[in-house]
Design a protein around this motif. Structure first.
Motif, short mmCIF file in Angstrom:
data_model
loop_
_atom_site.label_atom_id
_atom_site.label_comp_id
_atom_site.label_asym_id
_atom_site.label_seq_id
_atom_site.Cartn_x
_atom_site.Cartn_y
_atom_site.Cartn_z
N MET A 53 2.41 4.49 54.00
CA MET A 53 1.21 4.53 54.84
C MET A 53 -0.01 4.05 54.05
O MET A 53 -0.82 3.26 54.56
CB MET A 53 0.99 5.95 55.37
CG MET A 53 -0.14 6.06 56.37
SD MET A 53 -0.34 7.76 56.96
CE MET A 53 -1.03 8.52 55.50
N GLN A 108 0.21 0.30 53.62
CA GLN A 108 -0.10 -0.37 54.88
C GLN A 108 -1.61 -0.32 55.17
O GLN A 108 -2.16 -1.30 55.68
CB GLN A 108 0.69 0.26 56.03
CG GLN A 108 2.15 -0.12 55.98
CD GLN A 108 2.96 0.59 57.04
OE1 GLN A 108 3.09 1.81 57.03
NE2 GLN A 108 3.49 -0.16 57.97
N MET A 109 -2.25 0.79 54.84
CA MET A 109 -3.71 0.88 55.04
C MET A 109 -4.44 -0.11 54.14
O MET A 109 -5.38 -0.78 54.57
CB MET A 109 -4.20 2.31 54.78
CG MET A 109 -3.83 3.28 55.90
SD MET A 109 -4.30 4.98 55.53
CE MET A 109 -6.06 4.82 55.32
N ARG A 141 -3.99 -3.52 55.70
CA ARG A 141 -4.19 -3.63 57.16
C ARG A 141 -5.08 -4.80 57.56
O ARG A 141 -4.90 -5.37 58.63
CB ARG A 141 -4.72 -2.33 57.75
CG ARG A 141 -6.17 -2.02 57.42
CD ARG A 141 -6.62 -0.71 58.06
NE ARG A 141 -7.95 -0.37 57.65
CZ ARG A 141 -8.27 0.28 56.55
NH1 ARG A 141 -7.33 0.68 55.74
NH2 ARG A 141 -9.53 0.53 56.24
N ASN A 142 -6.05 -5.18 56.75
CA ASN A 142 -6.92 -6.30 57.11
C ASN A 142 -6.51 -7.60 56.41
O ASN A 142 -7.25 -8.57 56.43
CB ASN A 142 -8.38 -5.97 56.76
CG ASN A 142 -8.90 -4.82 57.62
OD1 ASN A 142 -8.59 -4.73 58.80
ND2 ASN A 142 -9.66 -3.93 57.02
N SER A 143 -5.34 -7.58 55.81
CA SER A 143 -4.87 -8.77 55.10
C SER A 143 -4.12 -9.68 56.07
O SER A 143 -3.70 -9.25 57.13
CB SER A 143 -3.95 -8.35 53.95
OG SER A 143 -2.71 -7.90 54.46
N ASP A 184 2.27 -10.30 57.00
CA ASP A 184 3.18 -9.50 57.80
C ASP A 184 3.85 -8.51 56.85
O ASP A 184 4.22 -8.87 55.72
CB ASP A 184 4.25 -10.38 58.46
CG ASP A 184 3.67 -11.22 59.59
OD1 ASP A 184 2.66 -10.81 60.20
OD2 ASP A 184 4.24 -12.30 59.87
N ILE A 185 4.03 -7.28 57.29
CA ILE A 185 4.55 -6.22 56.45
C ILE A 185 5.98 -5.87 56.87
O ILE A 185 6.25 -5.64 58.04
CB ILE A 185 3.66 -4.95 56.54
CG1 ILE A 185 2.20 -5.27 56.21
CG2 ILE A 185 4.21 -3.83 55.66
CD1 ILE A 185 1.97 -5.83 54.83
#
Length: 124
Positions: free
Chosen positions: A18, A21-22, A25-27, A30-31
């Motif tokens: 988490m 991912q945070m 998040r603005n990058s 694709d995760i």
């Protein structure tokens, strides 16, 4: 249209996933997520990510062994890997680089440091 770059997050901790991912998040990436080293290796072979963030202490296969598997696999051997781990002792850092990591980050994760290392390896 250019394809978005993919980053594979390999960690058994939902909290760490988490946080990563945070941070991302603005990058423009694709995760992808895998929860242990074995799944991380399999996902890397299948998805061909542009970069992998790899924990060390995980069930089934630890991050060092997963990294060795990646480096031994012809199609993904050049994929940049950043170890992201609580194991900041010198012997572990040395093991990471010997196994083939491109960089090493200790937890708790410094978001700006991690983004900087990602950008150094694959751009944005």
């Amino acid at each position: 249209m250019t394809q978005r770059k993919k980053i594979l997050l390999v960690d058994d901790s939902s909290t760490v996933l988490m946080v990563e991912q945070m941070i991302l998040r603005n990058s423009p990436f694709d995760i992808l997520i895998a929860r242990d080293g074995e799944a991380g290796f399999e996902t890397a072979v299948k998805e061909r990510p542009d970069l992998i963030l790899m924990d060390v202490m995980m069930p089934r296969m630890d991050g060092f062994d997963a990294l060795r598997e990646i480096r031994a696999h012809e199609e993904i051997k050049d994929t940049p890997v950043i170890m992201v781990t609580t194991r900041g002792e010198g012997v572990n850092i040395e093991t990471g680089y010997t196994a083939g990591c491109n960089d090493y980050v200790t937890k708790p994760i410094n978001g700006s440091e991690l983004l900087s290392k990602i950008n150094n390896l694959i751009g944005s």
